[in-house]
Write a protein that holds these residues in place. Structure first.
Motif, PDB file in Angstrom:
ATOM      1  N   TRP A  95      29.997  39.582  48.399  1.00 20.46           N
ATOM      2  CA  TRP A  95      29.966  40.396  47.131  1.00 20.46           C
ATOM      3  C   TRP A  95      30.209  41.945  47.769  1.00 20.46           C
ATOM      4  CZ3 TRP A  95      29.857  41.104  42.113  1.00 20.46           C
ATOM      5  CH2 TRP A  95      29.371  42.277  41.557  1.00 20.46           C
TER       6      TRP A  95
ATOM      7  N   GLU B 112      33.300  39.574  37.946  1.00 18.25           N
ATOM      8  CA  GLU B 112      33.094  39.852  39.235  1.00 18.25           C
ATOM      9  C   GLU B 112      32.104  38.988  40.001  1.00 18.25           C
ATOM     10  OE1 GLU B 112      34.292  44.568  39.427  1.00 18.25           O
ATOM     11  OE2 GLU B 112      32.129  43.956  39.153  1.00 18.25           O
ATOM     12  N   ARG B 113      31.302  38.510  39.215  1.00 15.18           N
ATOM     13  CA  ARG B 113      30.148  37.710  39.843  1.00 15.18           C
ATOM     14  C   ARG B 113      30.911  36.018  40.208  1.00 15.18           C
ATOM     15  NH1 ARG B 113      24.676  38.922  36.368  1.00 15.18           N
ATOM     16  NH2 ARG B 113      23.783  40.453  37.670  1.00 15.18           N
ATOM     17  N   THR B 114      31.555  35.743  39.158  1.00 14.77           N
ATOM     18  CA  THR B 114      31.990  34.243  39.083  1.00 14.77           C
ATOM     19  C   THR B 114      33.111  34.389  40.197  1.00 14.77           C
ATOM     20  OG1 THR B 114      31.876  34.156  36.718  1.00 14.77           O
ATOM     21  CG2 THR B 114      33.480  32.681  37.864  1.00 14.77           C
TER      22      THR B 114
ATOM     23  N   THR C 138      27.164  34.343  49.407  1.00 11.17           N
ATOM     24  CA  THR C 138      27.438  35.139  48.024  1.00 11.17           C
ATOM     25  C   THR C 138      27.211  36.720  48.290  1.00 11.17           C
ATOM     26  OG1 THR C 138      27.142  33.101  47.045  1.00 11.17           O
ATOM     27  CG2 THR C 138      27.375  35.087  45.834  1.00 11.17           C
TER      28      THR C 138
END
Length: 238
Positions: free
Chosen positions: A111, A72-74, A107
């Motif tokens: 998110w 998910e972060r990527t 970011t």
């Protein structure tokens, strides 16, 4: 004024009025067409970015034991490139600190958008395979014992079982949905109505979020699989 001159003037006025009416009819269609082209070009670009982001996300999960957080972060970091960035000031180039600050800002925004509208589903390895075939391993990094769906000694393991089935069960197969906001005026509303013709789950998923957030959205979706490059641990350990 003679009769012929009056008729010519009347005919000219009639033609002028007809041209004005035609312009009023055609102009909105032309404007809407231009707006639709701009929005569709943005959709093509966003979809290309999304496909790359899902590939990176799959790679991150493959080498990080199937970690959902890593995937998910990527994904979010890659999709942050779609956010326009504006720098204040007259400096020709922003400082490294300002670049870092803006990167964190966009970011974080993506998110939050993902948490509200996105979805990442792991189709394989299945929960059943993970439970039945996981092994107890000692992890040197965390210095603790844990459960893992192992991928090592593949040649020995496949010689004792169905090789094709063993390899398929150790693929990381993910499906990602991303609700892309439609920003171009009028074109966004038109596409929002058109997407109702598609009955796929991703579009229905985004339609619900659209109602909640009050913004037209278009569903981007992709399913991708690749062999695991590390033992699968997601969901096996507290």
């Amino acid at each position: 004024m003679t009769g012929s001159g009056w008729r010519r003037r009347r005919r000219a006025n009639s033609q002028s009025g007809q041209a004005a009416v035609e312009a009023l009819i055609v102009l909105p269609v032309v404007v809407l067409t231009v707006l639709l082209v701009v929005q569709l070009l943005w959709l093509v670009f966003a979809n290309a970015t999304f496909r790359v982001a899902v590939s990176y996300s799959l790679r991150a999960g493959s080498i990080n034991h199937g970690s959902r957080l890593a995937m998910e972060r990527t994904l979010v970091a890659a999709m942050a490139s779609l956010e326009p960035v504006w720098f204040a000031g007259e400096a020709p180039e922003p400082s490294r600190f300002e670049l870092r600050r803006m990167q964190l800002k966009v970011t974080a925004k993506q998110w939050l958008h993902y948490q509200l509208t996105g979805r990442l589903q792991v189709h394989r390895p299945t929960a059943e395979t993970s439970r039945e075939e996981s092994e107890r391993r000692y992890d040197l990094t965390s210095a603790r014992w844990l459960q893992e769906l192992a991928i090592d000694h593949a040649r020995t393991r496949t010689s004792q079982a169905d090789a094709q089935r063993w390899q398929r069960q150790r693929e990381l197969d993910i499906e990602v949905w991303w609700c892309l906001p439609l920003e171009v005026p009028f074109a966004a509303q038109v596409l929002s109505q058109m997407k109702q013709w598609w009955g796929d789950p991703a579009q229905r998923h985004c339609a619900v979020r659209e109602q909640l957030l009050g913004r037209p959205m278009w569903a981007l979706q992709r399913r991708l699989a690749a062999p695991l490059q590390s033992g699968y641990r997601e969901g096996l350990n507290p």
